[in-house]
Write an enzyme that holds these catalytic residues in place. Sequence first.
Site, PDB file in Angstrom:
ATOM      1  N   ILE A 334     -81.938  14.399 -48.183  1.00 53.51           N
ATOM      2  CA  ILE A 334     -83.371  14.206 -48.485  1.00 53.51           C
ATOM      3  C   ILE A 334     -83.680  12.730 -48.712  1.00 53.51           C
ATOM      4  CG2 ILE A 334     -85.138  14.649 -50.254  1.00 53.51           C
ATOM      5  CD1 ILE A 334     -83.870  17.485 -50.522  1.00 53.51           C
ATOM      6  N   GLU A 360     -58.743  22.475 -62.561  1.00 54.75           N
ATOM      7  CA  GLU A 360     -58.729  23.735 -63.330  1.00 54.75           C
ATOM      8  C   GLU A 360     -58.690  24.958 -62.421  1.00 54.75           C
ATOM      9  OE1 GLU A 360     -60.395  24.193 -67.078  1.00 54.75           O
ATOM     10  OE2 GLU A 360     -60.961  22.104 -67.323  1.00 54.75           O
TER      11      GLU A 360
END
Length: 376
Positions: A334, A360
């Site tokens: 954009i 993680e």
Amino acid sequence: FSLTDEQKQFQSLARQFTKDIIIPQAAEFDQREEYPAEIVKQAFELGLLNTIIPESVGGLGLGLLDEVIIGEEIGYGCMGIYTILMASELGITPFLVAANDEQKERFLAPLLEAPKLAAFALSEADNGSDAAGLKTRAEFDGDEVVLNGSKMWISNGGLADITVVFANYAPEKKHKGVIAVVVEKDTPGFSHQKIHGKMGQRATYTAELVLENVRVPKANILGEIGEGFSIAMKTLNKTRIPVAAGSVGIARRAIDESVKYATERIAFGKPINRFQAIQLKLADMKIGLETARLATYYAAYLVDNNLPHISAAAVAKAHASDIAMMAANEAIQIHGGFGYISEFPVEKLLRDAKLNQIYEGTNEIQRIVISRELNR
């Protein structure tokens, strides 16, 4: 549902802290790959550091939903700075999972005295997703544990006052031969090396840890001997939810920056937010944001209420981080050429978001976890 008054207060506090302190300085620390010690100190002074330390040792004892509400706000400002705070909570979580009262008092209470950090040392250079195949070794010598090996990609590594190290004392037992043991900063033989050149989250101090005949008391072992792998998995099944929260913050920031730019940017005689191509991008970003936040809140709610949460945590982490990447990528599109330069914040959002799909537990691992839970 709605947030409690206390949760709204924490949200407002974290949002103001992010606006006033983090956002004005985030790009500078990112560019310099510098640990923001003063910001961490200010977070500590406001009560935004180590928030899950139990009330029994003097902490706030916040629940996971409280933590993710705060996490979204700080992730909005800078995921790298949020990871410092989040990784300290990660290092604290094994204590909530397995520590006895004496260990909680001995190791966690001092973290409330100053802006001190905790760390979680599981990953190794040749071992990330295969957590049962650790090469770091533990040997027992009387009342001591002797540690040798190295850990890689450790957030807060070397800076943390306490580090929970996972080591293998009986390789033939595989995941049943792992212990979780606390190593304090400046223990002889415990050293670290900062990892340079990261793509994103550059304000976080990430290090390789080296353990050379590091001796710690057996009293530093969390849980029982052989429970280390279980402690690590129980920890990650909780702490990947705050990763999702940071991802929600990234997505929200990407939307806000995109709406602002699309309102101001004129093309063909009108703001580009009047063009359907831009409107559809913004709508998809908004859909992703709302669903990711709800998935994150739901997973945190399950943890706080001691309900099964393994699948929900994996869904939240994978979905929210994928949405963060999508939203940051669309924000750059954009912004056009301006999205590709550091003068605007959206390129940093993309660089920061990528790690959320990796640490993680990679998003591939999350999908395996979800599939296994479906087929139980």
